[in-house]
Design a protein around this motif. Sequence first.
Motif, PDB file in Angstrom:
ATOM      1  N   VAL A   3       0.954  -1.325  -0.111  1.00  0.00           N
ATOM      2  CA  VAL A   3      -0.011   0.088   0.101  1.00  0.00           C
ATOM      3  C   VAL A   3       0.893   1.143  -0.046  1.00  0.00           C
ATOM      4  O   VAL A   3       1.913   1.256   0.445  1.00  0.00           O
ATOM      5  CB  VAL A   3      -0.816   0.066   1.243  1.00  0.00           C
ATOM      6  N   LEU A   4       0.478   2.170  -0.854  1.00  0.00           N
ATOM      7  CA  LEU A   4       1.556   3.482  -0.802  1.00  0.00           C
ATOM      8  C   LEU A   4       0.686   4.557  -0.015  1.00  0.00           C
ATOM      9  O   LEU A   4      -0.534   4.671  -0.209  1.00  0.00           O
ATOM     10  CB  LEU A   4       1.324   3.889  -2.302  1.00  0.00           C
ATOM     11  N   ILE A   5       1.234   5.207   0.897  1.00  0.00           N
ATOM     12  CA  ILE A   5       0.644   6.115   1.912  1.00  0.00           C
ATOM     13  C   ILE A   5       1.279   7.499   1.654  1.00  0.00           C
ATOM     14  O   ILE A   5       2.532   7.591   1.796  1.00  0.00           O
ATOM     15  CB  ILE A   5       0.792   5.713   3.308  1.00  0.00           C
ATOM     16  N   THR A   6       0.350   8.370   0.977  1.00  0.00           N
ATOM     17  CA  THR A   6       0.841   9.543   1.065  1.00  0.00           C
ATOM     18  C   THR A   6       1.136  10.386   2.439  1.00  0.00           C
ATOM     19  O   THR A   6       0.013  10.109   2.784  1.00  0.00           O
ATOM     20  CB  THR A   6       0.136  10.564  -0.054  1.00  0.00           C
ATOM     21  N   GLY A   7       1.859  11.195   2.521  1.00  0.00           N
ATOM     22  CA  GLY A   7       1.703  12.220   3.880  1.00  0.00           C
ATOM     23  C   GLY A   7       2.059  11.092   5.036  1.00  0.00           C
ATOM     24  O   GLY A   7       1.844  11.419   6.146  1.00  0.00           O
ATOM     25  N   GLY A   8       2.735  10.121   4.765  1.00  0.00           N
ATOM     26  CA  GLY A   8       3.042   8.990   5.735  1.00  0.00           C
ATOM     27  C   GLY A   8       3.975   9.457   6.854  1.00  0.00           C
ATOM     28  O   GLY A   8       4.439   8.518   7.794  1.00  0.00           O
ATOM     29  N   ALA A   9       4.713  10.512   6.672  1.00  0.00           N
ATOM     30  CA  ALA A   9       5.605  11.207   7.687  1.00  0.00           C
ATOM     31  C   ALA A   9       4.992  12.211   8.800  1.00  0.00           C
ATOM     32  O   ALA A   9       5.725  12.554   9.394  1.00  0.00           O
ATOM     33  CB  ALA A   9       6.885  11.438   7.019  1.00  0.00           C
ATOM     34  N   GLY A  10       3.609  12.296   8.346  1.00  0.00           N
ATOM     35  CA  GLY A  10       3.161  13.293   9.522  1.00  0.00           C
ATOM     36  C   GLY A  10       2.590  12.413  10.585  1.00  0.00           C
ATOM     37  O   GLY A  10       2.728  11.411  10.930  1.00  0.00           O
ATOM     38  N   TYR A  11       1.753  13.367  11.673  1.00  0.00           N
ATOM     39  CA  TYR A  11       1.367  12.888  12.734  1.00  0.00           C
ATOM     40  C   TYR A  11       0.517  11.784  12.562  1.00  0.00           C
ATOM     41  O   TYR A  11       0.560  10.551  12.911  1.00  0.00           O
ATOM     42  CB  TYR A  11       0.847  14.067  13.527  1.00  0.00           C
ATOM     43  N   ILE A  12      -0.777  12.052  11.787  1.00  0.00           N
ATOM     44  CA  ILE A  12      -1.678  10.993  11.521  1.00  0.00           C
ATOM     45  C   ILE A  12      -0.937  10.063  10.502  1.00  0.00           C
ATOM     46  O   ILE A  12      -1.398   8.743  10.931  1.00  0.00           O
ATOM     47  CB  ILE A  12      -2.802  11.756  10.963  1.00  0.00           C
ATOM     48  N   GLY A  13      -0.272  10.377   9.313  1.00  0.00           N
ATOM     49  CA  GLY A  13       0.255   9.453   8.349  1.00  0.00           C
ATOM     50  C   GLY A  13       1.201   8.369   9.097  1.00  0.00           C
ATOM     51  O   GLY A  13       0.970   7.386   8.799  1.00  0.00           O
ATOM     52  N   SER A  14       1.924   8.710   9.924  1.00  0.00           N
ATOM     53  CA  SER A  14       2.770   7.982  10.633  1.00  0.00           C
ATOM     54  C   SER A  14       2.104   6.703  11.530  1.00  0.00           C
ATOM     55  O   SER A  14       2.662   5.647  11.489  1.00  0.00           O
ATOM     56  CB  SER A  14       3.906   8.786  11.350  1.00  0.00           C
ATOM     57  N   HIS A  15       1.203   7.488  12.023  1.00  0.00           N
ATOM     58  CA  HIS A  15       0.061   6.399  12.971  1.00  0.00           C
ATOM     59  C   HIS A  15      -0.557   5.249  11.772  1.00  0.00           C
ATOM     60  O   HIS A  15      -0.508   4.149  12.281  1.00  0.00           O
ATOM     61  CB  HIS A  15      -0.755   7.022  13.516  1.00  0.00           C
ATOM     62  N   ILE A  16      -0.839   5.709  10.712  1.00  0.00           N
ATOM     63  CA  ILE A  16      -1.326   4.951   9.739  1.00  0.00           C
ATOM     64  C   ILE A  16      -0.410   3.619   9.303  1.00  0.00           C
ATOM     65  O   ILE A  16      -0.813   2.807   9.006  1.00  0.00           O
ATOM     66  CB  ILE A  16      -2.188   5.553   8.815  1.00  0.00           C
ATOM     67  N   VAL A  17       1.077   4.438   8.880  1.00  0.00           N
ATOM     68  CA  VAL A  17       2.094   3.570   8.547  1.00  0.00           C
ATOM     69  C   VAL A  17       1.992   2.371   9.586  1.00  0.00           C
ATOM     70  O   VAL A  17       2.126   0.976   9.445  1.00  0.00           O
ATOM     71  CB  VAL A  17       3.283   4.376   8.318  1.00  0.00           C
ATOM     72  N   ARG A  18       2.264   2.915  10.877  1.00  0.00           N
ATOM     73  CA  ARG A  18       2.189   1.980  12.187  1.00  0.00           C
ATOM     74  C   ARG A  18       1.200   0.828  12.098  1.00  0.00           C
ATOM     75  O   ARG A  18       1.536  -0.158  12.241  1.00  0.00           O
ATOM     76  CB  ARG A  18       2.368   2.746  13.432  1.00  0.00           C
ATOM     77  N   ALA A  19       0.153   1.310  11.672  1.00  0.00           N
ATOM     78  CA  ALA A  19      -1.010   0.355  11.670  1.00  0.00           C
ATOM     79  C   ALA A  19      -1.240  -0.526  10.759  1.00  0.00           C
ATOM     80  O   ALA A  19      -1.471  -2.010  11.053  1.00  0.00           O
ATOM     81  CB  ALA A  19      -2.407   1.050  12.007  1.00  0.00           C
ATOM     82  N   PHE A  20      -0.604  -0.247   9.856  1.00  0.00           N
ATOM     83  CA  PHE A  20      -0.253  -1.109   8.491  1.00  0.00           C
ATOM     84  C   PHE A  20       0.481  -1.945   8.622  1.00  0.00           C
ATOM     85  O   PHE A  20       0.419  -3.354   8.670  1.00  0.00           O
ATOM     86  CB  PHE A  20      -0.067  -0.462   7.205  1.00  0.00           C
ATOM     87  N   ARG A  21       1.614  -1.789   9.395  1.00  0.00           N
ATOM     88  CA  ARG A  21       2.737  -2.691   9.547  1.00  0.00           C
ATOM     89  C   ARG A  21       2.433  -3.690  10.485  1.00  0.00           C
ATOM     90  O   ARG A  21       2.594  -4.871  10.679  1.00  0.00           O
ATOM     91  CB  ARG A  21       4.074  -1.864  10.007  1.00  0.00           C
ATOM     92  N   LEU A  22       1.844  -3.137  11.729  1.00  0.00           N
ATOM     93  CA  LEU A  22       1.337  -4.061  12.468  1.00  0.00           C
ATOM     94  C   LEU A  22       0.283  -5.237  11.990  1.00  0.00           C
ATOM     95  O   LEU A  22       0.236  -6.369  12.622  1.00  0.00           O
ATOM     96  CB  LEU A  22       0.573  -3.251  14.039  1.00  0.00           C
ATOM     97  N   ALA A  23      -0.690  -4.764  11.049  1.00  0.00           N
ATOM     98  CA  ALA A  23      -1.472  -5.539  10.440  1.00  0.00           C
ATOM     99  C   ALA A  23      -0.739  -6.511   9.406  1.00  0.00           C
ATOM    100  O   ALA A  23      -1.530  -7.529   8.681  1.00  0.00           O
ATOM    101  CB  ALA A  23      -2.734  -4.754   9.811  1.00  0.00           C
ATOM    102  N   GLY A  24       0.395  -6.539   9.390  1.00  0.00           N
ATOM    103  CA  GLY A  24       1.232  -7.197   8.219  1.00  0.00           C
ATOM    104  C   GLY A  24       1.237  -6.762   6.929  1.00  0.00           C
ATOM    105  O   GLY A  24       1.532  -7.781   5.947  1.00  0.00           O
ATOM    106  N   LEU A  25       0.797  -5.644   6.813  1.00  0.00           N
ATOM    107  CA  LEU A  25       0.796  -5.178   5.088  1.00  0.00           C
ATOM    108  C   LEU A  25       2.009  -4.099   4.945  1.00  0.00           C
ATOM    109  O   LEU A  25       2.206  -3.381   5.859  1.00  0.00           O
ATOM    110  CB  LEU A  25      -0.465  -4.356   5.101  1.00  0.00           C
ATOM    111  N   ASP A  26       2.716  -4.582   3.840  1.00  0.00           N
ATOM    112  CA  ASP A  26       3.772  -3.697   3.454  1.00  0.00           C
ATOM    113  C   ASP A  26       3.192  -2.241   2.885  1.00  0.00           C
ATOM    114  O   ASP A  26       2.152  -2.375   2.543  1.00  0.00           O
ATOM    115  CB  ASP A  26       4.408  -4.380   2.305  1.00  0.00           C
TER     116      ASP A  26
END
Length: 320
Positions: A3-26
Amino acid sequence: MTVLITGGAGYIGSHIVRAFRLAGLDCIIVDDFSSGHREFVPDDCVVIDSSILDTKILAKAMVEHEVEAVVHLAGFKYAGVSVQRPLHTYEQNVQGTVSLLQAMHEADVDKIVFSSSAAVYGTPDVDIVTEATATAPESPYGETKLIGEWLMRDAARAHPLHHTSLRYFNVVGSATPELYDSSPHNLFPLVIEALLEDRTPRIYGDDYPTADGTCVRDYIHVADLADAHVVAAQKLLAGTELHPVYNLGSGDGVSVRQIMTAVADATGIAFEPEIAARREGDPARIVASGELAARDLNWAMRHTVADMVTSAWQARNLDR
């Protein structure tokens, strides 16, 4: 699947990146770091350092990393400032979304979760906002978020595009102390910074038609928000058709005064907030129903107000 996440280094975006990784999604991140933080990005995460206005870079990244879905958060997010910078806001939020959708089309990526905003509703004249509530944005920021939803709707008419938009209100707290809200405009960081600098936090207006006279808002924990984005993406990847828009709301509300009390309790710093004049355009109450999202996205308020405040306080203290 990636999954490509735009804005993934922001406050909300970084939490979403974290959640995807915890769910086992690249996932891979696209961010120009105009407001994001490099230290928020995991060391082993692929990062494309680019504006979403660069369509070619986006399309190339999607093809090279075999991206199957996009979560779109990147944009200029300050509603108040957008009034002074409307052209910049439209460039980043509208042209940026056009660029992203074009890149997705070129790369044959047909699934997107759009991070929208409650700002599309403006000042609603109902106690509880639902997805059927009329949209009436009152800032360029709110307008661009609504246009982003329209762009996906119209693109889906022209070619296959499976999409949904998540409208949310006041996002607060932290899922891990390393990720924090650094916005100079949001209530939680404003209150916390005031206390850290030995200043008195301020309430703008205490004469509203609410129980304690202060504005009532919908506060949701960033971890709950991030989980909803993961579920939405998983549903689209599984071939489930979702509603075009979902409100991520509590169905209840918390007043600014109650937030101040919660901050005093969590920090152990006793204070009496300073009362200032109302700010123009602040409605007395904005609260949304999350029933549709609960039905389709397993949305729930899993964190209390105390959790929100405590986690935000711990994150900012760790940062300092």
